[in-house]
Scaffold this motif. Structure first.
Motif, PDB file in Angstrom:
ATOM      1  N   GLN A 336     -13.968  20.900   8.096  1.00  0.00           N
ATOM      2  CA  GLN A 336     -14.236  21.449   6.767  1.00  0.00           C
ATOM      3  C   GLN A 336     -14.842  22.844   6.906  1.00  0.00           C
ATOM      4  OE1 GLN A 336     -16.942  19.120   4.369  1.00  0.00           O
ATOM      5  NE2 GLN A 336     -16.409  20.235   2.477  1.00  0.00           N
ATOM      6  N   VAL A 337     -14.177  23.831   6.257  1.00  0.00           N
ATOM      7  CA  VAL A 337     -14.686  25.195   6.232  1.00  0.00           C
ATOM      8  C   VAL A 337     -15.726  25.279   5.120  1.00  0.00           C
ATOM      9  CG1 VAL A 337     -14.130  27.619   5.876  1.00  0.00           C
ATOM     10  CG2 VAL A 337     -12.533  26.148   7.132  1.00  0.00           C
ATOM     11  N   MET A 338     -16.965  25.624   5.500  1.00  0.00           N
ATOM     12  CA  MET A 338     -18.068  25.702   4.555  1.00  0.00           C
ATOM     13  C   MET A 338     -18.631  27.125   4.598  1.00  0.00           C
ATOM     14  SD  MET A 338     -19.834  22.062   5.655  1.00  0.00           S
ATOM     15  CE  MET A 338     -20.847  21.889   4.173  1.00  0.00           C
ATOM     16  N   GLY A 339     -17.934  28.033   3.901  1.00  0.00           N
ATOM     17  CA  GLY A 339     -18.316  29.436   3.974  1.00  0.00           C
ATOM     18  C   GLY A 339     -18.034  29.954   5.382  1.00  0.00           C
ATOM     19  N   HIS A 340     -19.018  30.621   5.992  1.00  0.00           N
ATOM     20  CA  HIS A 340     -18.829  31.110   7.362  1.00  0.00           C
ATOM     21  C   HIS A 340     -19.164  30.048   8.398  1.00  0.00           C
ATOM     22  CE1 HIS A 340     -23.167  31.721   8.279  1.00  0.00           C
ATOM     23  NE2 HIS A 340     -23.261  31.976   6.967  1.00  0.00           N
ATOM     24  N   TYR A 341     -19.419  28.830   7.955  1.00  0.00           N
ATOM     25  CA  TYR A 341     -19.633  27.705   8.859  1.00  0.00           C
ATOM     26  C   TYR A 341     -18.369  26.861   8.950  1.00  0.00           C
ATOM     27  CZ  TYR A 341     -24.647  28.753   8.405  1.00  0.00           C
ATOM     28  OH  TYR A 341     -25.874  29.373   8.396  1.00  0.00           O
ATOM     29  N   LEU A 342     -18.186  26.225  10.100  1.00  0.00           N
ATOM     30  CA  LEU A 342     -17.122  25.237  10.270  1.00  0.00           C
ATOM     31  C   LEU A 342     -17.764  23.937  10.746  1.00  0.00           C
ATOM     32  CD1 LEU A 342     -14.123  24.370  10.392  1.00  0.00           C
ATOM     33  CD2 LEU A 342     -14.155  25.089  12.805  1.00  0.00           C
ATOM     34  N   ALA A 343     -17.563  22.869   9.966  1.00  0.00           N
ATOM     35  CA  ALA A 343     -18.094  21.552  10.313  1.00  0.00           C
ATOM     36  C   ALA A 343     -16.941  20.650  10.738  1.00  0.00           C
ATOM     37  CB  ALA A 343     -18.837  20.935   9.121  1.00  0.00           C
ATOM     38  N   VAL A 344     -17.151  19.891  11.816  1.00  0.00           N
ATOM     39  CA  VAL A 344     -16.131  18.959  12.327  1.00  0.00           C
ATOM     40  C   VAL A 344     -16.792  17.594  12.468  1.00  0.00           C
ATOM     41  CG1 VAL A 344     -14.452  18.474  14.127  1.00  0.00           C
ATOM     42  CG2 VAL A 344     -15.024  20.860  13.577  1.00  0.00           C
ATOM     43  N   TYR A 345     -16.144  16.567  11.913  1.00  0.00           N
ATOM     44  CA  TYR A 345     -16.632  15.190  11.978  1.00  0.00           C
ATOM     45  C   TYR A 345     -15.602  14.379  12.760  1.00  0.00           C
ATOM     46  CZ  TYR A 345     -18.812  17.379   7.908  1.00  0.00           C
ATOM     47  OH  TYR A 345     -19.444  18.257   7.053  1.00  0.00           O
ATOM     48  N   TRP A 346     -16.080  13.724  13.815  1.00  0.00           N
ATOM     49  CA  TRP A 346     -15.165  13.042  14.745  1.00  0.00           C
ATOM     50  C   TRP A 346     -15.693  11.619  14.971  1.00  0.00           C
ATOM     51  CZ3 TRP A 346     -14.651  14.571  20.618  1.00  0.00           C
ATOM     52  CH2 TRP A 346     -13.475  14.015  21.143  1.00  0.00           C
ATOM     53  N   VAL A 347     -14.874  10.623  14.684  1.00  0.00           N
ATOM     54  CA  VAL A 347     -15.313   9.225  14.766  1.00  0.00           C
ATOM     55  C   VAL A 347     -14.313   8.394  15.561  1.00  0.00           C
ATOM     56  CG1 VAL A 347     -16.586   9.307  12.580  1.00  0.00           C
ATOM     57  CG2 VAL A 347     -14.169   8.623  12.589  1.00  0.00           C
ATOM     58  N   ALA A 348     -14.841   7.251  16.107  1.00  0.00           N
ATOM     59  CA  ALA A 348     -13.992   6.334  16.872  1.00  0.00           C
ATOM     60  C   ALA A 348     -14.746   5.021  17.064  1.00  0.00           C
ATOM     61  CB  ALA A 348     -13.626   6.930  18.222  1.00  0.00           C
ATOM     62  N   ARG A 349     -14.041   4.010  17.486  1.00  0.00           N
ATOM     63  CA  ARG A 349     -14.681   2.783  17.927  1.00  0.00           C
ATOM     64  C   ARG A 349     -15.240   3.041  19.325  1.00  0.00           C
ATOM     65  NH1 ARG A 349     -13.514  -2.151  15.428  1.00  0.00           N
ATOM     66  NH2 ARG A 349     -13.977  -3.145  17.442  1.00  0.00           N
ATOM     67  N   THR A 350     -16.359   2.420  19.653  1.00  0.00           N
ATOM     68  CA  THR A 350     -16.959   2.667  20.961  1.00  0.00           C
ATOM     69  C   THR A 350     -16.072   2.177  22.101  1.00  0.00           C
ATOM     70  OG1 THR A 350     -18.171   0.561  20.745  1.00  0.00           O
ATOM     71  CG2 THR A 350     -19.312   2.597  20.108  1.00  0.00           C
ATOM     72  N   ASP A 351     -15.198   1.197  21.821  1.00  0.00           N
ATOM     73  CA  ASP A 351     -14.279   0.724  22.860  1.00  0.00           C
ATOM     74  C   ASP A 351     -12.959   1.478  22.848  1.00  0.00           C
ATOM     75  OD1 ASP A 351     -13.226  -0.250  20.539  1.00  0.00           O
ATOM     76  OD2 ASP A 351     -13.336  -2.374  21.104  1.00  0.00           O
ATOM     77  N   GLY A 352     -12.781   2.406  21.901  1.00  0.00           N
ATOM     78  CA  GLY A 352     -11.576   3.201  21.826  1.00  0.00           C
ATOM     79  C   GLY A 352     -10.387   2.502  21.206  1.00  0.00           C
ATOM     80  N   ALA A 353     -10.601   1.303  20.654  1.00  0.00           N
ATOM     81  CA  ALA A 353      -9.486   0.542  20.087  1.00  0.00           C
ATOM     82  C   ALA A 353      -9.058   1.143  18.755  1.00  0.00           C
ATOM     83  CB  ALA A 353      -9.898  -0.913  19.882  1.00  0.00           C
ATOM     84  N   GLU A 354      -7.816   0.862  18.396  1.00  0.00           N
ATOM     85  CA  GLU A 354      -7.308   1.339  17.111  1.00  0.00           C
ATOM     86  C   GLU A 354      -7.931   0.518  15.977  1.00  0.00           C
ATOM     87  OE1 GLU A 354      -3.114   1.438  16.978  1.00  0.00           O
ATOM     88  OE2 GLU A 354      -2.899   2.720  18.760  1.00  0.00           O
ATOM     89  N   PRO A 355      -8.067   1.139  14.781  1.00  0.00           N
ATOM     90  CA  PRO A 355      -8.734   0.436  13.672  1.00  0.00           C
ATOM     91  C   PRO A 355      -7.898  -0.669  13.039  1.00  0.00           C
ATOM     92  CG  PRO A 355      -7.937   2.558  12.937  1.00  0.00           C
ATOM     93  CD  PRO A 355      -7.683   2.494  14.410  1.00  0.00           C
ATOM     94  N   GLY A 356      -6.586  -0.584  13.173  1.00  0.00           N
ATOM     95  CA  GLY A 356      -5.742  -1.571  12.497  1.00  0.00           C
ATOM     96  C   GLY A 356      -5.847  -1.420  10.991  1.00  0.00           C
ATOM     97  N   ASP A 357      -5.985  -2.591  10.315  1.00  0.00           N
ATOM     98  CA  ASP A 357      -6.101  -2.581   8.855  1.00  0.00           C
ATOM     99  C   ASP A 357      -7.529  -2.376   8.383  1.00  0.00           C
ATOM    100  OD1 ASP A 357      -3.397  -3.020   8.689  1.00  0.00           O
ATOM    101  OD2 ASP A 357      -3.608  -5.214   8.627  1.00  0.00           O
ATOM    102  N   ASP A 358      -8.448  -2.281   9.298  1.00  0.00           N
ATOM    103  CA  ASP A 358      -9.858  -2.099   8.941  1.00  0.00           C
ATOM    104  C   ASP A 358     -10.083  -0.628   8.564  1.00  0.00           C
ATOM    105  OD1 ASP A 358     -12.554  -2.189   8.618  1.00  0.00           O
ATOM    106  OD2 ASP A 358     -13.017  -2.906  10.638  1.00  0.00           O
ATOM    107  N   ASP A 359     -10.725  -0.440   7.391  1.00  0.00           N
ATOM    108  CA  ASP A 359     -10.993   0.934   6.919  1.00  0.00           C
ATOM    109  C   ASP A 359     -12.414   1.391   7.226  1.00  0.00           C
ATOM    110  OD1 ASP A 359     -12.326  -0.730   5.210  1.00  0.00           O
ATOM    111  OD2 ASP A 359     -11.527   0.152   3.370  1.00  0.00           O
TER     112      ASP A 359
END
Length: 385
Positions: A336-359
């Motif tokens: 997300q560009v927030m003026g002259h700042y750039l914010a990045v949000y990065w998430v995952a499961r700790t085991d690296g598994a895919e989320p499947g149908d879970d939101d």
């Protein structure tokens, strides 16, 4: 006046009128002759004739009577004969010396006279010139040594300046931010998110579209205050595990394209925080980059996009080890560009598994956006100015 007075006066006048004879010097390899020798060579007739002529003139002027002239002639004849005898004796004595060996003292005197004659009868001036030349030679040597020392010092100074410039380029620290790319650590993760989204620019951040002159780095205490220690949304909660700030933005990314975009965007500081849920099943990482303008922030967001073919591969470096999430397998991210700042949000499961149908993973991605509360406060302060 007596005859003797007339005669003496005539002799003195003749001696004054006679021209002064310059001494003649002849140097031979086997003999040294003086002025007396040259006079002896002239013979009694020469010396006597010259004396008679000069003195005779003096007497003729002084004595008029015949008797006085006769007496003067008799006296001059006697003196001429005496001189002739002395001349002959001189010749005989010189003839006797011609076969004798040359005196070493005479040779030295002749050599010295030659040197004086060659130097133009000014030996003191020549000595002065030689001394002056010696002084000039000494001064030239001193000047050459000083020049060498100056050149050596200059080369050393250039070497120190070159080293400092090279060090500054490698480290890239300071209020102006990094001006070089910092290589990631060996064995670093090259994971890129499976799902990457770049939020469109929002006009709400227009008051901070340009970084103000003299702005300082991101304050870690204000960015990661108590209000961002826990992030919660729809019953899902994340707790901050670690955080840091740096003025070397490229140390938080890998990939040449991303690093170059940060350098071109004049990134001065960056921040990072890692969040975990209470069960340690999910992990979220928040990164914030301080760039020169809104356009620069948008360029970095584009360079982070793994689906952008025009940019080289690259993304964020995971800040927490010991878990598989963000190091391998599945992850998703939002920029997300927030003026002259750039914010990045990065998430995952700790085991690296895919989320499947879970939101849950998508919910935590939105919850992580609350970590940038400090940026919203910057917008409010800019609007009040």
């Amino acid at each position: 006046m007596s005859k003797s007075d007339h005669t003496g006066r005539g002799r003195r006048r003749a001696r004054r009128d006679a021209p002064t004879r310059a001494p003649r010097e002849r140097y031979e390899a086997d003999d040294v002759r003086t002025d007396s020798d040259f006079d002896a060579d002239a013979g009694p007739s020469r010396r006597g004739g010259r004396s008679t002529a000069s003195r005779g003139g003096g007497v003729a002027t002084a004595a008029r009577p015949d008797t006085e002239e006769a007496e003067s002639e008799g006296a001059r004849g006697g003196r001429s004969a005496g001189r002739g005898r002395r001349g002959g004796a001189g010749q005989s004595r010189r003839g006797g010396r011609s076969g004798s060996p040359v005196d070493p003292v005479a040779k030295f005197s002749a050599s010295a006279l030659r040197r004086v004659s060659v130097l133009g009868d000014r030996p003191s001036q020549v000595v002065y010139n030689l001394a002056e030349q010696s002084t000039r030679t000494y001064g030239t040597r001193i000047l050459a040594i000083l020049l060498v020392l100056c050149l050596t010092a200059l080369v050393a100074l250039l070497g120190v300046l070159t080293y400092q410039l090279a060090t500054d380029t490698v480290e890239g620290t300071g209020s102006g931010g990094s001006s070089a790319i910092v290589a990631p650590p060996e064995g670093h993760s090259t994971l890129v998110p499976e799902l990457y989204q770049a939020q469109p620019q929002d006009d709400a951040f227009e008051p901070i579209a340009e970084r103000p002159e003299g702005a300082g780095p991101i304050p870690e205490d204000d960015l990661f205050g108590s209000d961002t220690e826990e992030l919660e949304l729809d019953g899902q909660k994340l707790v901050r595990d670690q955080s840091q700030t740096t003025d070397t933005c490229t140390s938080m990314v890998w990939g040449e394209g991303v690093a170059e975009s940060l350098v071109e965007g004049e990134c001065t500081s960056a921040a990072s925080a890692v969040y975990l849920d209470s069960d340690t099943e999910y992990i979220a990482q928040f990164n914030l980059f301080d760039l020169s303008s809104q356009d620069s922030a948008a360029s970095v967001a584009e360079a982070l996009n793994p689906d952008e073919a025009s940019t080289a591969p690259g993304f964020l470096l995971p800040q927490k080890g010991g878990v598989d999430g963000l190091h391998k397998d599945y992850s998703q991210a939002t920029a997300q560009v927030m003026g002259h700042y750039l914010a990045v949000y990065w998430v995952a499961r700790t085991d690296g598994a895919e989320p499947g149908d879970d939101d849950t993973l998508s919910t935590l991605n939105v919850a992580a956006m609350n970590a940038s509360t400090w940026v919203y406060r910057q917008v409010g302060e800019a609007e009040q100015k």
